[in-house]
Design an enzyme around this catalytic site. Structure first.
Site, PDB file in Angstrom:
ATOM      1  N   ARG A 296      -8.224  32.960  25.420  1.00  0.00           N
ATOM      2  CA  ARG A 296      -9.160  33.087  24.279  1.00  0.00           C
ATOM      3  C   ARG A 296      -8.805  32.221  23.152  1.00  0.00           C
ATOM      4  NH1 ARG A 296      -9.475  39.750  24.395  1.00  0.00           N
ATOM      5  NH2 ARG A 296     -11.137  39.806  25.978  1.00  0.00           N
ATOM      6  N   TYR A 440     -17.520  33.007  27.943  1.00  0.00           N
ATOM      7  CA  TYR A 440     -16.491  33.483  28.980  1.00  0.00           C
ATOM      8  C   TYR A 440     -15.081  33.825  28.003  1.00  0.00           C
ATOM      9  CZ  TYR A 440     -14.873  28.320  29.186  1.00  0.00           C
ATOM     10  OH  TYR A 440     -14.332  27.065  28.986  1.00  0.00           O
ATOM     11  N   GLU A 441     -14.211  34.493  28.510  1.00  0.00           N
ATOM     12  CA  GLU A 441     -13.117  35.007  28.123  1.00  0.00           C
ATOM     13  C   GLU A 441     -13.317  36.139  26.870  1.00  0.00           C
ATOM     14  OE1 GLU A 441     -10.596  34.805  29.664  1.00  0.00           O
ATOM     15  OE2 GLU A 441     -11.142  32.917  30.628  1.00  0.00           O
ATOM     16  N   GLY A 442     -14.376  36.858  27.099  1.00  0.00           N
ATOM     17  CA  GLY A 442     -15.008  37.935  26.556  1.00  0.00           C
ATOM     18  C   GLY A 442     -16.131  37.344  25.591  1.00  0.00           C
ATOM     19  N   GLN A 447     -15.777  40.126  20.847  1.00  0.00           N
ATOM     20  CA  GLN A 447     -14.500  39.512  20.052  1.00  0.00           C
ATOM     21  C   GLN A 447     -14.939  40.226  18.768  1.00  0.00           C
ATOM     22  OE1 GLN A 447     -12.295  37.733  21.163  1.00  0.00           O
ATOM     23  NE2 GLN A 447     -13.248  37.552  23.267  1.00  0.00           N
TER      24      GLN A 447
END
Length: 597
Positions: A296, A440-442, A447
């Site tokens: 992240r 991506y990555e949340g 977030q």
């Protein structure tokens, strides 16, 4: 063809003048990172990115990756050689402990290098970037045997790494995952299932790929509490470290994507593949979160990186493109028209991007230094503060910098007019590549919810109170400095708005959680503005001090101070807008019947 020059001078200013990196010489690895060594490292890294990675960015985008009939994947022409240059240069292990073949230098240097790499060629940089994330997870949660067996080859770059979370029916809600793990009776597990969106899942740049895979052990509880993490190599490894037979994992297909065409985004099929438990059974998310948090922060860096390279090309074009005359009279009367950089709207656009980039870079370096303190300090109190900041800032860095990175890439594209919409100029690639970082990555909405729903209240609000106190103390210490008045007053107003928003959530989110959900994204961006404003205030203080030294840096520092003042005058006032949106609550948002959408 687009150009790129790594911002080495800007980074050395941050390390030496703003954050005084020598103050951290008590931490392992920092004493070795002398100013001369850091300058040499960054210089070599810049050279690799500018001369090797950047020329492959557009060709990699055009060519993309190819899945072959046997399931193997061929990366774009030149990628393999560029990756080998990166690996042989020791960049993979820049901050990895020496016992596993790394150099043990501060991780903040690796963070800086990630920006250079991601600006020059985001798709190519993802292959080593994911490997570094896998290395970090194994360092924390791997057994000694796993570390000894896999890390040296990964650090060397002979083997790469991935993370396998997402499945066709399950993205953010990992509790729904179906990939199963059945004990083999010899300490290993048979892993079966399908994972999608796996970056660098298959390629031709390394002889082995170490997949970190989330799966549920047969009979484990449903939901996230029953998830475990497994190490599943593409090729099995003998006891002596040599490669054995191929494992039961294969790339089923490649995703056809909007951007990052040079990175192989794979559907991965696990058919009884042999894997080994990493960390404790049913606590896989614990172990994977090490890699996810690394990823992240790296994605936040990618947001800055695309913004930076897009900005550099937009500035070059704005200085060259002739169109119209300045509103106050011709600035270049010997030419048929003035370059468009004379126009206020063009300047505001470019300054907006520049001001955000410099503040974002400072925020990333500050976060990187906190990461080093959290992992390397022997002082428990220091580690706690740094760890608190890491938890608090990770969603802000990821969410805010990628949102702004995409916006800025679009702004930079706009400077080219119609040419920005034409592929050959390269600006559309920056826009397309930047877009994935928000997802991506949340995804960034997640977030924001992580920040508001988990990070603010964690440990009784200890992290956010520490941040308030630090920024408040800085303002109090410097409010008498006439040179800093253009920075301190807006920062004080911004931190006040952030405190009001935090208090509003405390008073209104418990009774109606939708109030938190409706205001989360605005809160994340409000926090980001204040954090970047704080960075600008610190940079302004350092720039004034450096300017007073009279060492030939006056012009550069004057430009920096003007950029910072632009941020405070033109961008910082948005904190009031964000606060107003937050305090409207969720009533109207949630009142609309589903059928009316």
């Amino acid at each position: 063809m687009p150009v790129y020059k790594a911002p080495v001078e800007d980074v050395t200013f941050l390390l030496n003048d703003v954050f005084s990196i020598e103050r951290y010489n008590n931490l392992p690895g920092f004493a070795e990172a002398t100013p001369d060594m850091v300058e040499a490292i960054l210089g070599e890294g810049a050279k690799l990115c500018e001369e090797v990675f950047a020329p492959l960015n557009r060709t990699g985008d055009l060519e993309g990756c190819t899945r072959n009939p046997d399931g193997s994947v061929t990366t774009p022409k030149g990628f393999k050689e560029a990756y080998e240059a990166y690996a042989s240069g020791g960049w993979m292990g820049l901050s990895v402990p020496e016992e596993y073949g790394g150099q043990g230098l501060p991780s903040v240097l690796n963070t800086i290098m990630q920006e250079f790499v991601s600006s020059s060629n985001l798709a190519l940089g993802m292959y080593p970037g994911l490997t570094q994330g896998a290395i970090a997870a194994l360092l924390v949660h791997g057994t000694q045997e796993q570390k000894t067996k896999y890390l040296p080859k990964m650090v060397e770059g002979a083997w790469t790494g991935t993370m396998n979370l997402t499945e066709p029916h399950c993205g953010t809600d990992l509790g729904l995952l179906k990939t199963k793990a059945v004990p083999n009776g010899d300490g290993s597990y048979a892993i079966s299932g399908t994972k999608i969106f796996i970056s660098a899942g298959e390629h031709d740049m390394a002889e082995n790929i170490v997949h970190l895979v989330l799966a549920r052990i047969e009979g484990a509880p449903q939901g996230t509490k029953g998830i475990s993490l497994f190490l599943v190599p593409k090729v099995l490894v003998n006891e002596d470290g040599s490669l054995a037979e191929r494992n039961g994992v294969a790339c089923g297909s490649l995703e056809h994507k909007m951007g990052i065409h040079g990175n192989a985004t794979c559907v991965m099929n696990y058919d009884g593949a042999k894997g080994w438990l990493v960390g404790e059974a049913n606590r896989g998310l614990n172990a994977m979160f090490v890699m996810m948090n690394e990823a992240r922060l790296a994605v936040g860096v990618q947001g800055l990186a695309q913004s930076e390279v897009a900005y550099q090309n937009a500035v070059a074009y704005a200085k060259d493109r002739l169109q119209g005359r300045s509103l106050t009279g011709a600035k270049f009367p010997d030419r048929p028209a003035d370059p468009i950089i004379v126009h206020p709207d063009v300047r505001q656009t470019l300054l907006t991007v520049k001001a955000i980039n410099e503040a974002a870079r400072a925020l990333i370096v500050w976060t990187g230094l906190n990461s080093d303190i959290a992992h390397r300090s022997s002082d428990e109190a220091q580690r706690q503060v740094a760890d608190d900041y890491m938890g608090l800032l990770t969603p802000v860095v990821k969410g805010v910098l990628t949102d702004l990175g995409f916006d800025n890439a679009v702004k930079a594209q706009q400077m080219f007019g119609g040419h920005g919409y034409i592929e050959e100029w390269g600006m559309s690639q920056f826009v397309r590549d930047a877009r994935i970082a928000m997802i991506y990555e949340g995804a960034n909405g997640i977030q924001a919810m992580d920040l508001v729903g988990r990070k603010l209240a964690k440990d009784g609000g200890r992290a956010i109170m520490t941040f308030f106190n630090e920024v408040g103390a800085f303002c109090q210490e410097n409010e008498g400095d006439e040179n800093l008045k253009p920075f301190i007053a807006p920062l004080q107003q911004g931190i006040g708005h952030l405190q009001q928003a935090t208090m509003w959530f405390m008073q209104n989110a418990m009774a109606n959680p939708n109030n938190a959900g409706a205001g989360a994204t605005d809160y994340m961006h409000l926090f980001g503005l204040v954090a970047m404003g704080y960075m600008w205030a610190k940079m302004a203080k350092a720039a004034n001090a450096k300017r007073a030294q009279g060492n030939g840096a006056a012009d550069r520092m004057d430009a920096k101070l003007l950029t910072g003042r632009f941020f405070m005058e033109r961008l910082m006032p948005e904190t009031a807008t964000r606060l107003a949106r937050i305090t409207t609550g969720a009533d109207v948002t949630m009142a609309m019947p589903m059928e009316a959408f």
